[in-house]
Design a protein around this motif. Sequence first.
Motif, PDB file in Angstrom:
ATOM      1  N   ARG A 339       0.836  -1.216   0.000  1.00 32.01           N
ATOM      2  CA  ARG A 339       0.000   0.000   0.000  1.00 32.01           C
ATOM      3  C   ARG A 339       0.864   1.257   0.000  1.00 32.01           C
ATOM      4  O   ARG A 339       0.587   2.225  -0.712  1.00 32.01           O
ATOM      5  N   LYS A 340       1.938   1.245   0.783  1.00 32.01           N
ATOM      6  CA  LYS A 340       2.823   2.408   0.819  1.00 32.01           C
ATOM      7  C   LYS A 340       3.509   2.629  -0.526  1.00 32.01           C
ATOM      8  O   LYS A 340       3.694   3.757  -0.979  1.00 32.01           O
ATOM      9  N   LEU A 341       3.894   1.515  -1.180  1.00 31.47           N
ATOM     10  CA  LEU A 341       4.502   1.641  -2.505  1.00 31.47           C
ATOM     11  C   LEU A 341       3.505   2.188  -3.516  1.00 31.47           C
ATOM     12  O   LEU A 341       3.860   2.986  -4.402  1.00 31.47           O
ATOM     13  N   ARG A 342       2.257   1.771  -3.404  1.00 32.41           N
ATOM     14  CA  ARG A 342       1.237   2.281  -4.315  1.00 32.41           C
ATOM     15  C   ARG A 342       1.016   3.775  -4.116  1.00 32.41           C
ATOM     16  O   ARG A 342       0.842   4.538  -5.067  1.00 32.41           O
ATOM     17  N   GLU A 343       1.021   4.203  -2.858  1.00 28.62           N
ATOM     18  CA  GLU A 343       0.860   5.634  -2.591  1.00 28.62           C
ATOM     19  C   GLU A 343       2.048   6.441  -3.106  1.00 28.62           C
ATOM     20  O   GLU A 343       1.906   7.611  -3.458  1.00 28.62           O
ATOM     21  N   ALA A 344       3.215   5.795  -3.165  1.00 24.03           N
ATOM     22  CA  ALA A 344       4.397   6.482  -3.685  1.00 24.03           C
ATOM     23  C   ALA A 344       4.475   6.440  -5.202  1.00 24.03           C
ATOM     24  O   ALA A 344       5.459   6.905  -5.792  1.00 24.03           O
ATOM     25  N   GLY A 345       3.468   5.875  -5.855  1.00 20.15           N
ATOM     26  CA  GLY A 345       3.446   5.831  -7.307  1.00 20.15           C
ATOM     27  C   GLY A 345       4.084   4.611  -7.909  1.00 20.15           C
ATOM     28  O   GLY A 345       4.313   4.553  -9.117  1.00 20.15           O
ATOM     29  N   ARG A 346       4.389   3.593  -7.095  1.00 21.00           N
ATOM     30  CA  ARG A 346       5.004   2.364  -7.596  1.00 21.00           C
ATOM     31  C   ARG A 346       4.005   1.220  -7.440  1.00 21.00           C
ATOM     32  O   ARG A 346       4.047   0.421  -6.513  1.00 21.00           O
ATOM     33  N   GLY A 347       3.043   1.191  -8.344  1.00 22.79           N
ATOM     34  CA  GLY A 347       1.969   0.213  -8.270  1.00 22.79           C
ATOM     35  C   GLY A 347       2.468  -1.203  -8.470  1.00 22.79           C
ATOM     36  O   GLY A 347       3.455  -1.443  -9.165  1.00 22.79           O
ATOM     37  N   GLN A 348       1.791  -2.176  -7.847  1.00 23.51           N
ATOM     38  CA  GLN A 348       2.146  -3.582  -7.951  1.00 23.51           C
ATOM     39  C   GLN A 348       0.916  -4.393  -8.303  1.00 23.51           C
ATOM     40  O   GLN A 348      -0.219  -4.012  -7.978  1.00 23.51           O
ATOM     41  N   THR A 349       1.118  -5.490  -8.981  1.00 27.35           N
ATOM     42  CA  THR A 349       0.005  -6.360  -9.357  1.00 27.35           C
ATOM     43  C   THR A 349      -0.477  -7.160  -8.158  1.00 27.35           C
ATOM     44  O   THR A 349       0.235  -7.324  -7.164  1.00 27.35           O
ATOM     45  N   ARG A 350      -1.687  -7.682  -8.292  1.00 28.91           N
ATOM     46  CA  ARG A 350      -2.250  -8.495  -7.218  1.00 28.91           C
ATOM     47  C   ARG A 350      -1.430  -9.770  -7.004  1.00 28.91           C
ATOM     48  O   ARG A 350      -1.255 -10.227  -5.870  1.00 28.91           O
TER      49      ARG A 350
END
Length: 496
Positions: A339-350
């Motif tokens: 979640r923190k990586l997604r907020e930083a703009g580094r999205g990850q797949t499920r």
Amino acid sequence: MSALVEAAAGLALGAAAGCMLGATEDPVDATLAAMTASGPLKPVLEEVRAVGPLGLGTLMGATALTAAMTSVIVGVVLAAVVAAAFVATGSCGPAPRRSAGLWVSAGLAGAVGTALAGAGFGMAVESVVQNHGMLGLLWALGVFTALKTPLSFVLAALWRRGEARCTLGRHAEREQVEAAEWQLRQRTTLQVERRMVALEAGGAAGGAAEERVAWAAEQKLRVEMETRKTRSEEAAVEQRTARDWVRAVVTRYVDLLAFSGVPMTLVAVATAGLGLAGYGGHQAALIALLVLVVAIAYLLMSSSDFQFWMLVGVMAMIVSFVVAMLTLHAGQQAVEAARKLREAGRGQTRESVGGRMDLQSSLEALSATVFVARMCQLGLGAAVGGALARRAAGRVEVTAGAAAVAGLLLAAVEVLAPALGDGGRAGALLGVVGAAGVSVGAALSAAPEGQPVSWPGTAGRVAGVVAGALAAGRWHAVNIGLQLPVAYVFARIDPV
């Protein structure tokens, strides 16, 4: 100066036990690192999706604790059998509890038996997981738990048979003493009759002198016979006391073997079933697990006939619950990191997030399982060492002897590591931890009954154990800091 000498002696004794405990840290950590490599971890990663993090944690925790407790009990029973054999055969003489051969043989049998049983269980668990996965491990754990109760009856029957042979041997010795005493009485009676006949017939002075010599010889034999009879009775009392104590120890540990694993096995089966139903990481499964743990703990702890196996069973069940919570928390940490990586703009797949969750859960389950198994071995070993130091052998003998045996076993395990494999090496090393726990428990035990407490000696032993464990354990302060309170508590518990 007397207090200073006691403190120094206690410090040296505690340091010997603590150094042996600390020396096991690096080998166990190295084995854990090998088990968490990509190859050995693959079966666990494949099955975490089936049973869920809660099911994985409780299953691995219950399996490790069952193996640890069973290996310690195997060692205790072997040591008790050797001790009983010494008592039965009279190899200890009139004072069996002071026989060095008894304690050396029993200690070696117990330590080697624990290490071999641990290695066997480790290899068996590794084989089951690699060939059949976690579901195979669940079946194996259930079957083994079900078989432990009839196994305990077999052990009890064998023990009663050995005790019967011991009693027959003691009866035979008593009959020999009584027969010799009866023969002495018969000879004395004949001597008295002969002297009376000689006096009535007016015997010569030479005949009287011969009678006096014979009478003195009979009197000497009578004194020797009384001494032999007294020693035989003392030996019988000491052997009966030793046999009663050994019998009580075996009874308690056989009960521990039969029943202590049932609570945590029930919890493991329940959570694995919820995981197979798709609720392995759901909040409802966590609530159900908590309710089950509390209910079983309440039923056992409120029993009017509270026994040692109930205490150990409840503690093992709670520890399995803690391992499950740590496993679930590790997966949640992976989600939080994503979640923190997604907020930083580094999205990850499920898929990547799910893979990271499974990896973190598996790593945490293995690490926590090895740690709690180490704690279990240490605690039960400390209970044995504390009881021996208080009731039978001396504190110095048990502490130094157990430390020496643990050192020899550690060297043997390191030499045989390639043949044992990761699982066998881990189990054998946990057996070494149990032997080191005997030494630590003896060093930290309370004073024997009827003897005053030496506070300088106690302080010296505690300080020596802490310093030795930290120094030899390369300052693994967290691990050792958690292990020593457990060892101290179990060393003060009387399992009998």
